[in-house]
Design an enzyme around this catalytic site. Structure first.
Site, PDB file in Angstrom:
ATOM      1  CG  ASP A   2      22.512  48.026   3.440  1.00 25.76           C
ATOM      2  OD1 ASP A   2      23.706  47.701   3.630  1.00 25.76           O
ATOM      3  OD2 ASP A   2      22.166  49.176   3.104  1.00 25.76           O
ATOM      4  CG  HIS A  19      30.074  40.545   5.535  1.00 26.83           C
ATOM      5  ND1 HIS A  19      29.024  41.330   5.143  1.00 26.83           N
ATOM      6  CD2 HIS A  19      31.204  41.235   5.220  1.00 26.83           C
ATOM      7  CE1 HIS A  19      29.491  42.455   4.603  1.00 26.83           C
ATOM      8  NE2 HIS A  19      30.808  42.416   4.655  1.00 26.83           N
ATOM      9  CG  LEU A 113      11.505  29.216  -0.675  1.00 27.10           C
ATOM     10  CD1 LEU A 113      10.554  30.399  -0.752  1.00 27.10           C
ATOM     11  CD2 LEU A 113      12.323  29.299   0.618  1.00 27.10           C
TER      12      LEU A 113
HETATM   13  C1  IPE Z   1      25.278  43.986   3.440  1.00 27.97           C
HETATM   14  O1  IPE Z   1      25.795  44.729   4.495  1.00 27.97           O
HETATM   15  C2  IPE Z   1      26.358  43.129   2.836  1.00 27.97           C
HETATM   16  C3  IPE Z   1      26.157  42.623   1.486  1.00 27.97           C
HETATM   17  C4  IPE Z   1      27.055  42.810   0.533  1.00 27.97           C
HETATM   18  C5  IPE Z   1      24.992  41.801   1.215  1.00 27.97           C
HETATM   19  P1  IPE Z   1      26.848  45.908   4.259  1.00 27.97           P
HETATM   20  O2  IPE Z   1      28.210  45.331   4.162  1.00 27.97           O
HETATM   21  O3  IPE Z   1      26.433  46.754   3.122  1.00 27.97           O
HETATM   22  O4  IPE Z   1      26.716  46.683   5.644  1.00 27.97           O
HETATM   23  P2  IPE Z   1      26.847  48.258   5.897  1.00 27.97           P
HETATM   24  O5  IPE Z   1      25.962  48.962   4.919  1.00 27.97           O
HETATM   25  O6  IPE Z   1      28.286  48.615   5.711  1.00 27.97           O
HETATM   26  O7  IPE Z   1      26.383  48.428   7.310  1.00 27.97           O
HETATM   27 MG    MG Z   2      25.498  48.583   2.933  1.00 30.74          MG
END
Ligand code: IPE
Ligand code: MG
Length: 231
Positions: A2, A19, A113
């Site tokens: 996250d 991302h 793994l």
């Molecule tokens: C994680 O980061 C992305 C996933 C879907 C794995 P986020 O997109 O939730 O980032 P924030 O919470 O907006 O900072």
């Molecule tokens: Mg998030």
């Protein structure tokens, strides 16, 4: 995983770049897990609730998964990593499904793994699909409803054959489980790290393991040293 969006926002960039950087962190996390002797690593890459995000961002996350598998599969295979995917496959586009299946099939015999990618995954959805499967088996007369036990439910879930997680790490400071492995993590230790996912590196991983090692796990029983003290 996250905090990709916030990582980008802090730099005045679009969420996409967070991302992208997050994929780099995934690569590092897989490498660190191997080096640290971890046998199972599950990454929550896309939740069944993430479809609620704007279409562009959803497409972006789909494309990044494709990019990751295409670019890293050969290397993962060389490193003897077994890839497994959990989540609902029925609503995935055919190209994504084909890639994920290819990754699983290519690496099926690997044993260093186990990398479990939770994609289009939701814990409640996992339990719901298991319930449906068992109900269908019962309706066909293959199993007796009164014999359904925790092992049968576990075996009907996506993680069948994978041990329950010992440790669940969430980055970005949020302290929620957000529908991740809710059945399987019944006795897991939780570590919440303030760092945003793109900043999750080997030292953050080690910090989580340090916190994990200092916990006293009792699984509902009493610790042995407390029994000895008579407390
Ligand atoms: C994680 O980061 C992305 C996933 C879907 C794995 P986020 O997109 O939730 O980032 P924030 O919470 O907006 O900072
Ligand atoms: Mg998030």
């Amino acid at each position: 995983m996250d905090g990709n969006g916030r990582w980008a926002q802090q730099r005045g960039q679009a969420r996409t770049s967070g991302h992208r950087k997050g994929v780099e962190a995934v690569r590092q996390a897989v490498k660190s897990a191997g080096e640290l002797g971890i046998k199972y690593l599950t990454l929550f890459a896309f939740s069944s609730e993430n479809w609620r995000r704007p279409e562009d961002e959803v497409n972006d996350l789909m494309n990044l998964l494709k990019f990751f598998v295409r670019r890293d599969l050969a290397e993962l295979h060389r490193e003897n990593v077994r890839v497994r995917v959990i989540g609902d496959r029925k609503t995935l586009k055919p190209d994504i499904l084909a890639l994920l299946t290819e990754a699983e099939e290519l690496t099926r015999e690997n044993g260093a793994l186990e990398l479990i990618i939770a994609f289009n995954y939701g814990g409640r959805d996992d339990i719901t699909r298991a319930a449906r499967l068992l109900a269908m088996r019962a309706a066909r007369g293959e199993i007796a409803p009164e014999n359904i036990d925790e092992d049968m439910i576990g075996d009907a879930m996506d993680t069948s054959g994978v041990p329950d997680p010992d440790l669940v790490i969430r980055t970005s400071g949020e302290q929620r489980i957000s529908n991740f492995l809710i059945w399987q993590a019944a006795y897991a230790e939780f570590v919440f790290l303030p760092c945003l996912w793109p900043d999750f590196d080997r030292s953050e991983f080690e910090e989580a393991l340090r916190q994990f090692s200092s916990r006293n796990r009792r699984f509902g029983a009493v610790a042995e040293q407390d029994l000895a003290l008579g407390s």
